[in-house]
Design an enzyme around this catalytic site. Sequence first.
Site, PDB file in Angstrom:
ATOM      1  N   LYS A 194      40.409 -11.957 -62.508  1.00  0.00           N
ATOM      2  CA  LYS A 194      39.448 -11.134 -61.769  1.00  0.00           C
ATOM      3  C   LYS A 194      40.096  -9.799 -61.471  1.00  0.00           C
ATOM      4  CE  LYS A 194      36.643 -10.800 -57.612  1.00  0.00           C
ATOM      5  NZ  LYS A 194      35.996 -11.526 -56.507  1.00  0.00           N
ATOM      6  N   LYS A 247      36.353 -11.662 -65.241  1.00  0.00           N
ATOM      7  CA  LYS A 247      35.400 -10.893 -64.448  1.00  0.00           C
ATOM      8  C   LYS A 247      35.929  -9.502 -64.196  1.00  0.00           C
ATOM      9  CE  LYS A 247      33.298 -10.953 -59.924  1.00  0.00           C
ATOM     10  NZ  LYS A 247      33.403 -11.438 -58.572  1.00  0.00           N
TER      11      LYS A 247
HETATM   12  C1  PBG Z   1      33.951 -12.135 -53.366  1.00  0.00           C
HETATM   13  C2  PBG Z   1      33.259 -11.860 -54.646  1.00  0.00           C
HETATM   14  C3  PBG Z   1      32.934 -10.607 -55.169  1.00  0.00           C
HETATM   15  C4  PBG Z   1      32.177 -10.846 -56.304  1.00  0.00           C
HETATM   16  C5  PBG Z   1      32.084 -12.223 -56.448  1.00  0.00           C
HETATM   17  N1  PBG Z   1      32.771 -12.834 -55.423  1.00  0.00           N
HETATM   18  C6  PBG Z   1      33.205  -9.256 -54.661  1.00  0.00           C
HETATM   19  C7  PBG Z   1      34.571  -8.780 -54.529  1.00  0.00           C
HETATM   20  O1  PBG Z   1      35.535  -9.384 -55.004  1.00  0.00           O
HETATM   21  O2  PBG Z   1      34.716  -7.754 -53.870  1.00  0.00           O
HETATM   22  C8  PBG Z   1      31.563  -9.782 -57.160  1.00  0.00           C
HETATM   23  C9  PBG Z   1      30.342 -10.170 -57.876  1.00  0.00           C
HETATM   24  C10 PBG Z   1      29.515  -9.031 -58.393  1.00  0.00           C
HETATM   25  O3  PBG Z   1      29.858  -7.838 -58.272  1.00  0.00           O
HETATM   26  O4  PBG Z   1      28.455  -9.333 -58.947  1.00  0.00           O
HETATM   27  N2  PBG Z   1      35.247 -12.505 -53.406  1.00  0.00           N
END
Ligand code: PBG
Length: 323
Positions: A194, A247
């Site tokens: 991520k 992601k």
């Molecule tokens: C929270 C989380 C996020 C997303 C999924 N889980 C946001 C972040 O990490 O700030 C992003 C999903 C999206 O942008 O569609 N931990």
Amino acid sequence: MIRRNRIMRVSPAIRAMVAETILRPSDFIAPLFVTEGENVQEEISSMPGYFRYSLDLTIREAKELWSLGIKSVLLFVKAPDSVKDNKGTEAVNPNGLMQRAIRGIKDAVPDMVVMTDVALDPYSSYGHDGIVDGIEIVNDPTVEVLARMSLSHAQAGADFVAPSDMMDGRILAIRNILEQNGFDKTGIMAYSAKYASCFYGPFRDALDSAPGFGDKKTYQMDYANSREAIKETLMDIEEGADIVMVKPAMAYLDIMRIIKDRTTVPVSAYHVSGEYAMIKAAAANGWLDENKAILESMTSIKRAGADLIATYFAKDAVRLLNA
Ligand code: PBG
């Protein structure tokens, strides 16, 4: 020798016969944003056409997704400011909105695979994924809460917990607490690679969860790196991840391909909020054909190696496939 490559593209029938990548409804995971109240439907301003729903309408949505052939939902909750703190207290509340949403959906659509986001940001007074000490997001105390949070989701009936926090060691801690409590059929979908991405902007509007200070670069990955994604993913698998994730999706298809080639577990992609918003905005301006952009994007993500795709376009994609 005369080789005419265009023979294989002459007609729709021939193209269909030789298409390598075919999308199916069960490829998709539909993210759902749940909010308190009844009969509440709030459009997210930076995600036109996507809504936060109260639990009653979330259940209605889950039924519709199931009827379309979508097998999985990924739950996020918007917690009111009054329950936010720096300890994740509400994250482990057995009667919290997340826990009620899991029970409600499993009651209404028992076969739906319910996945839950595990991270503290919706519950954090700082909008960070972990516990804050000074200006630091502290790893080990956060992991301890994430494990208890995962257990509480499992107790409410979640099929998979999906830790999205990028703390070190959380997969092992979650696997251990699930085992110790007899949850040997609860899976872990790890957000393994991520990246710290600007494409999460609209999501943070959806949950009102933007970090209050700093950014997430000390825990989410640097987009300059690809080998680090292999390290993170292989460690998550060693620690017990059942599904791993890359992601965001579109700007990270190279990562998807590497991870697919280096692993033997299912790999999911998350086509994130900003990726959704870009297509919506261009389509609203008449600059892109939305339906074609959806199918091309989803097919490219699957072609790059994704077995599963979490996307706000899940319902649209399936409707287009069935059309
Ligand atoms: C929270 C989380 C996020 C997303 C999924 N889980 C946001 C972040 O990490 O700030 C992003 C999903 C999206 O942008 O569609 N931990």
